[in-house]
Design a protein around this motif. Structure first.
Motif, PDB file in Angstrom:
ATOM      1  N   LYS A 130       0.904  -1.386   0.051  1.00  0.00           N
ATOM      2  CA  LYS A 130       0.023  -0.181  -0.212  1.00  0.00           C
ATOM      3  C   LYS A 130       0.708   1.432  -0.018  1.00  0.00           C
ATOM      4  N   HIS A 131       2.043   1.211   0.658  1.00  0.00           N
ATOM      5  CA  HIS A 131       2.878   2.355   0.686  1.00  0.00           C
ATOM      6  C   HIS A 131       3.378   2.571  -0.892  1.00  0.00           C
ATOM      7  N   ALA A 132       4.008   1.353  -1.423  1.00  0.00           N
ATOM      8  CA  ALA A 132       4.375   1.550  -2.640  1.00  0.00           C
ATOM      9  C   ALA A 132       3.319   2.065  -3.548  1.00  0.00           C
ATOM     10  N   ALA A 133       1.970   1.368  -3.711  1.00  0.00           N
ATOM     11  CA  ALA A 133       0.828   1.966  -4.391  1.00  0.00           C
ATOM     12  C   ALA A 133       0.577   3.364  -4.368  1.00  0.00           C
ATOM     13  N   ALA A 134       0.748   3.850  -3.012  1.00  0.00           N
ATOM     14  CA  ALA A 134       0.412   5.491  -2.596  1.00  0.00           C
ATOM     15  C   ALA A 134       1.617   6.391  -3.320  1.00  0.00           C
ATOM     16  N   SER A 135       2.749   5.718  -3.322  1.00  0.00           N
ATOM     17  CA  SER A 135       3.652   6.676  -3.955  1.00  0.00           C
ATOM     18  C   SER A 135       3.470   6.711  -5.447  1.00  0.00           C
ATOM     19  N   LEU A 136       3.322   5.354  -6.112  1.00  0.00           N
ATOM     20  CA  LEU A 136       3.076   5.495  -7.752  1.00  0.00           C
ATOM     21  C   LEU A 136       1.933   6.076  -8.195  1.00  0.00           C
ATOM     22  N   LEU A 137       0.701   5.992  -7.230  1.00  0.00           N
ATOM     23  CA  LEU A 137      -0.492   6.463  -7.744  1.00  0.00           C
ATOM     24  C   LEU A 137      -0.545   8.145  -7.574  1.00  0.00           C
ATOM     25  N   TYR A 138       0.087   8.474  -6.482  1.00  0.00           N
ATOM     26  CA  TYR A 138       0.264   9.903  -6.415  1.00  0.00           C
ATOM     27  C   TYR A 138       0.860  10.498  -7.493  1.00  0.00           C
ATOM     28  N   GLY A 139       2.246   9.900  -7.818  1.00  0.00           N
ATOM     29  CA  GLY A 139       3.105  10.330  -8.709  1.00  0.00           C
ATOM     30  C   GLY A 139       2.341  10.670 -10.173  1.00  0.00           C
ATOM     31  N   LEU A 140       1.609   9.195 -10.431  1.00  0.00           N
ATOM     32  CA  LEU A 140       0.708   9.550 -11.756  1.00  0.00           C
ATOM     33  C   LEU A 140      -0.122  10.453 -11.876  1.00  0.00           C
ATOM     34  N   SER A 141      -1.023  10.597 -10.678  1.00  0.00           N
ATOM     35  CA  SER A 141      -1.870  11.707 -10.706  1.00  0.00           C
ATOM     36  C   SER A 141      -1.480  13.021 -10.853  1.00  0.00           C
ATOM     37  N   HIS A 142      -0.109  13.384 -10.111  1.00  0.00           N
ATOM     38  CA  HIS A 142       0.411  14.516 -10.079  1.00  0.00           C
ATOM     39  C   HIS A 142       0.780  15.161 -11.501  1.00  0.00           C
ATOM     40  N   ILE A 143       1.134  14.017 -12.366  1.00  0.00           N
ATOM     41  CA  ILE A 143       1.433  14.595 -13.623  1.00  0.00           C
ATOM     42  C   ILE A 143       0.385  14.506 -14.872  1.00  0.00           C
ATOM     43  N   GLY A 144      -0.694  14.018 -14.479  1.00  0.00           N
ATOM     44  CA  GLY A 144      -2.158  14.419 -15.253  1.00  0.00           C
ATOM     45  C   GLY A 144      -2.846  12.999 -15.325  1.00  0.00           C
ATOM     46  N   PHE A 145      -2.278  11.801 -14.923  1.00  0.00           N
ATOM     47  CA  PHE A 145      -2.786  10.660 -15.180  1.00  0.00           C
ATOM     48  C   PHE A 145      -4.271  10.633 -14.222  1.00  0.00           C
ATOM     49  N   VAL A 146      -5.230  10.147 -14.695  1.00  0.00           N
ATOM     50  CA  VAL A 146      -6.479   9.841 -13.915  1.00  0.00           C
ATOM     51  C   VAL A 146      -6.635   8.590 -13.115  1.00  0.00           C
ATOM     52  N   ILE A 147      -6.787   8.609 -11.852  1.00  0.00           N
ATOM     53  CA  ILE A 147      -6.742   7.032 -11.118  1.00  0.00           C
ATOM     54  C   ILE A 147      -8.194   6.573 -10.872  1.00  0.00           C
ATOM     55  N   PRO A 148      -8.571   5.585 -11.216  1.00  0.00           N
ATOM     56  CA  PRO A 148      -9.825   5.163 -11.102  1.00  0.00           C
ATOM     57  C   PRO A 148      -9.903   4.579  -9.652  1.00  0.00           C
ATOM     58  N   PRO A 149     -10.961   4.197  -9.051  1.00  0.00           N
ATOM     59  CA  PRO A 149     -10.853   3.512  -7.563  1.00  0.00           C
ATOM     60  C   PRO A 149     -10.272   1.747  -7.819  1.00  0.00           C
ATOM     61  N   ASN A 150      -9.968   1.447  -6.904  1.00  0.00           N
ATOM     62  CA  ASN A 150      -9.197  -0.028  -6.766  1.00  0.00           C
ATOM     63  C   ASN A 150      -8.527  -0.217  -7.759  1.00  0.00           C
ATOM     64  N   VAL A 151      -7.336   0.408  -7.922  1.00  0.00           N
ATOM     65  CA  VAL A 151      -6.458   0.125  -8.957  1.00  0.00           C
ATOM     66  C   VAL A 151      -5.229   0.059  -8.474  1.00  0.00           C
ATOM     67  N   ASP A 152      -5.213  -0.249  -7.193  1.00  0.00           N
ATOM     68  CA  ASP A 152      -3.733  -0.769  -6.543  1.00  0.00           C
ATOM     69  C   ASP A 152      -3.775  -2.257  -6.229  1.00  0.00           C
ATOM     70  N   ALA A 153      -3.505  -2.945  -7.367  1.00  0.00           N
ATOM     71  CA  ALA A 153      -3.557  -4.334  -6.953  1.00  0.00           C
ATOM     72  C   ALA A 153      -2.394  -4.926  -6.475  1.00  0.00           C
TER      73      ALA A 153
END
Length: 205
Positions: A130-153
């Motif tokens: 979950k820590h790694a997912a939070a880092s990756l998904l925040y990074g992607l969101s910050h540069i413009g990607f849209v993050i759906p729910p429940n995509v930290d598999a």
């Protein structure tokens, strides 16, 4: 036109070695195939990727060809193993290089990664998913990607040393459900953005 997905496998192993992260990604690909999504896995350890945050760093840098595939895709999944509870160094490097293109704009003046969907896929034998997912998904969101729910598999197995993802028969019911949610939620949102992209009002660079 079919949706396109790119997986960046940030395993530290080259393609000469088996990768649990790649096995996890291939299980996501099984769902994408049913949905008609074209997908490709890129093993970053097979490429020379320079350090830094520019689009093209130096002669021999192979990141630009990877970046072109990301730009052409509708969905980006960054996959990483866990090391000491963290994403791999290659995963950090991939986010840094993507960040180097965050000032590039599309034809509407938005960041180039707008209207693309991001997700994270994680494997390991220890805590930290979950820590790694939070880092990756925040990074992607910050540069413009849209993050759906429940995509930290992810799949990490039982606490302590134990079988890896492929040794465990491709995870368990929890990881299989997480993989399905990642595939379908990225697919649904990418389709929505194809038909109704984010308006440029208020978010141009």
């Amino acid at each position: 036109m079919a949706l396109k997905a790119i997986f960046l496998n940030c395993s530290l192993k080259s393609s000469e070695e088996e990768s649990n992260t790649e096995g996890f990604m291939k299980d996501v690909q099984t769902h994408y195939k049913k949905l008609g999504v074209e997908s490709e896995i890129i093993r970053l350890a097979d490429y020379y990727i320079a350090y830094g945050v520019e689009e093209d760093m130096e002669d021999g840098d192979e990141w630009p060809e990877i970046l072109e595939k990301v730009k052409a895709a509708d969905i980006l999944i960054v996959g990483t193993p866990l090391w000491l509870g963290e994403k791999s160094s290659l995963a950090t490097q991939a986010i840094e290089r993507l960040y180097g293109s965050s000032s590039v704009t599309n034809d509407k003046g938005q960041a180039i990664f707008y209207n693309k969907v991001g997700a994270a896929a994680i494997t390991g034998n220890e805590d930290g998913a979950k820590h790694a997912a939070a880092s990756l998904l925040y990074g992607l969101s910050h540069i413009g990607f849209v993050i759906p729910p429940n995509v930290d598999a992810y799949w990490v197995g039982e606490a302590g040393p134990g079988p890896s993802y492929l040794e465990a028969g491709h995870g368990n019911d929890f990881s299989k459900s997480a993989i399905q949610r990642l595939a379908y939620n990225t697919y649904h949102l990418a389709n929505m953005l194809k038909e109704n992209p984010i308006p440029a009002e208020g978010n141009t660079l």
